[in-house]
Motif scaffolding. Structure first.
Motif, PDB file in Angstrom:
ATOM      1  N   GLN A  29       0.827  -1.201   0.000  1.00 54.32           N
ATOM      2  CA  GLN A  29       0.000   0.000   0.000  1.00 54.32           C
ATOM      3  C   GLN A  29       0.865   1.257   0.000  1.00 54.32           C
ATOM      4  N   SER A  34      -7.981   2.636  -2.722  1.00 56.95           N
ATOM      5  CA  SER A  34      -8.171   1.332  -2.099  1.00 56.95           C
ATOM      6  C   SER A  34      -9.474   0.713  -2.599  1.00 56.95           C
ATOM      7  N   ALA A  35      -9.715  -0.530  -2.212  1.00 55.67           N
ATOM      8  CA  ALA A  35     -10.924  -1.217  -2.679  1.00 55.67           C
ATOM      9  C   ALA A  35     -12.188  -0.501  -2.198  1.00 55.67           C
ATOM     10  N   ALA A  68      -8.376  -3.181  -5.986  1.00 55.82           N
ATOM     11  CA  ALA A  68      -8.132  -1.756  -5.779  1.00 55.82           C
ATOM     12  C   ALA A  68      -8.140  -1.052  -7.134  1.00 55.82           C
TER      13      ALA A  68
END
Length: 527
Positions: free
Chosen positions: A137, A156-157, A426
């Motif tokens: 990340q 992000s997701a 993502a």
């Protein structure tokens, strides 16, 4: 023979008569080298007679002592070299593939590719550690930050799902739009409800605009970031959330009341367009249209609302795009086309390698079938939060002499982002193009569109806006709007019999110009 002197006839300095004598002399001389240099000699032909280069002593080499094995075990754990398991190596290779995939997306689609040293960036990317998911990340955020573009970022997701819901015009939550006041360093201090979606759980529970949210699920929002508060309000359908809020007393003299309400999240469509018919002295019926965002359904909702107000004899339209952050560019272009005549320049795009394209109005099937929805004069209201696609619409209507712009200067975001989903769920938002107005003017960051008439602190509701714009001198304001539009000359348009909706080709022919470029260069001056 150790320590004995060589006979004179076998000395290295003696002359040998045959090859055998030479060999014997060389062998004995080599044996004599091993003799200590300090050995006594009884004859003049001792070791001192040897060349100076042979005066040394051969010592037996000593083996270097090894460190004890226990020393390695006594080192702290962080200094030991840990052997990775096959599962860890496989996970690291998977993270490396995801990082390379994100690098490829940025490399292939970013509009300002010449501003990045791709070779150096790739070299630095390969040297980053990817032992954990957190390392991945961090590396992804580091990668997109090196584009030096505030709108190119890693998603992000959860953030990607939120963006998709906004694009589809749907939401799974409670139906609250809020803003933060008095923000500290990355901390929100006061969260106030800005809008409540109709027929949402919040609207059914009685929450109102202006209510201050104090806690979400018993967690104080004053110590949350903006994204944290948003994620706590959103969630899975059917899940409950407890919201604590305060409401000021009606008279303003007493302290507000603290209330708690338990809401159940559900999925619902968010209307992005609201409309109503208002009256003003000396003008008549005014069609007020508010567009909050450009989603998949905004163009159809706008078309329906304008036609309904046209049937009710609206003489002027007010398009309110204050606080509109943008949205889908293609839907914004469709909204602009609804108010433009045929063959008008809506927007110009500049892509990679400086490739230029433009979007025109009137070439789609729906225009040939229905035409534009209205030819009545328009007023577009903007403020400092009007950004991106909403700036595109305001510029298209003003440059084509269809509307005057009222309010404050806009945000200034003249770029287009593409939302790309990665293989792990993502995504990323990458700037793929920049757009320019029909008069070929760029919209720079921090320097957005300047209004034709500056109006600060306008009312939030439609009735208040119409009253402040027209007031008692509605006829005078209306004459000013119509007169400004009649004097305007759009790119590719000529002022004359055709008026502000004139024919572009007739205008070019009247000026003796060969095409669009000459018309734009003559009318592209600073407003």
């Amino acid at each position: 023979m150790t320590g004995a002197a060589l006979p004179a006839f076998l000395s290295p300095t003696a002359t040998a008569s045959n090859g055998l004598s030479k060999s014997i002399a060389a062998t004995l001389a080599a044996l004599a080298i091993a003799t200590p240099a300090s050995a006594p000699s009884s004859t003049p032909t001792s070791l001192t007679a040897l060349p100076p280069s042979h005066h040394f002593t051969i010592r037996k080499p000593t083996s270097r002592s090894r460190l004890p094995t226990a020393f390695n075990l006594s080192l702290p754990k962080r200094f030991r070299r840990q052997q990775k398991t096959p599962e860890q190596l496989q996970a690291e290779r998977h993270r490396r593939r995801l990082l390379n995939e994100a690098w490829g997306v940025l490399r292939e689609r970013f509009v300002d590719e010449g501003s990045i040293n791709w070779t150096r960036l790739q070299f630095r990317l390969e040297s980053r550690k990817l032992d954990t998911d957190q390392d991945l990340q961090t590396s992804l955020q580091w990668l997109f930050s090196h584009a030096h573009d505030p709108f190119t970022r890693y998603l992000s997701a959860d953030q990607l799902d939120s963006v998709k819901n906004d694009i589809d015009g749907e939401m799974c939550g409670v139906g609250i739009v809020f803003y933060a006041e008095n923000q500290g360093w990355r901390r929100t201090r006061r969260v106030v409800i800005k809008n409540v979606v109709r027929k949402s759980p919040a609207a059914d529970a009685g929450l109102l605009i202006g209510d201050e949210i104090t806690a979400i699920d018993m967690v104080d929002v004053r110590r949350m970031t903006f994204d944290e508060a948003t994620q706590r309000l959103l969630g899975k359908e059917g899940k409950k959330v407890l919201i604590s809020f305060s409401r000021d007393a009606p008279n303003g003299n007493e302290n507000g009341v603290e209330l708690n309400v338990l809401l159940t999240r559900r999925r619902f469509s968010v209307p992005t367009v609201t409309s109503e018919i208002l009256e003003a002295p000396g003008v008549g019926a005014i069609g007020y249209l508010q567009v909050r965002e450009f989603t998949a359904n905004t163009a159809s909702q706008t078309r329906k609302a304008v036609r309904e107000m046209t049937e009710r004899q609206a003489k002027v339209f007010v398009l309110d795009m204050r606080g509109n952050p943008g949205g889908l560019v293609d839907k914004a272009v469709e909204v602009a086309k609804e108010f433009l005549d045929r063959d008008r320049i809506v927007v110009r795009f500049v892509g990679r390698h400086g490739a230029k394209t433009m979007e025109r109005s009137g070439w789609r099937f729906f225009w040939r079938r229905h035409g534009h929805v209205t030819k009545e004069p328009m007023i577009v209201i903007v403020d400092s939060e009007t950004a991106s696609a909403s700036e595109l619409v305001a510029a298209a209507l003003r440059d084509n002499c269809r509307a005057v712009v009222v309010g404050n200067s806009t945000f200034g975001k003249g770029s287009v982002q593409a939302i790309v989903q990665l293989s792990d769920g993502a995504g990323a938002a990458v700037t793929v193009a920049r757009y320019r107005t029909p008069r070929d003017k760029s919209i720079e960051m921090g320097r957005g569109l300047r209004p034709d008439l500056v109006k600060r602190n306008l009312s939030e509701d439609g009735a208040g806006v119409v009253h402040e714009l027209f007031g008692r001198a509605g006829a005078k304001r209306m004459r000013w709007v119509v007169g400004r539009l009649d004097k305007c000359v759009a790119p590719g348009c000529v002022q004359g019999k055709k008026g502000r909706m004139g024919d572009a080709r007739a205008g070019a022919k009247a000026r003796g110009e060969g095409g669009e470029a000459g018309a734009v260069s003559k009318t592209g001056g600073k407003r």
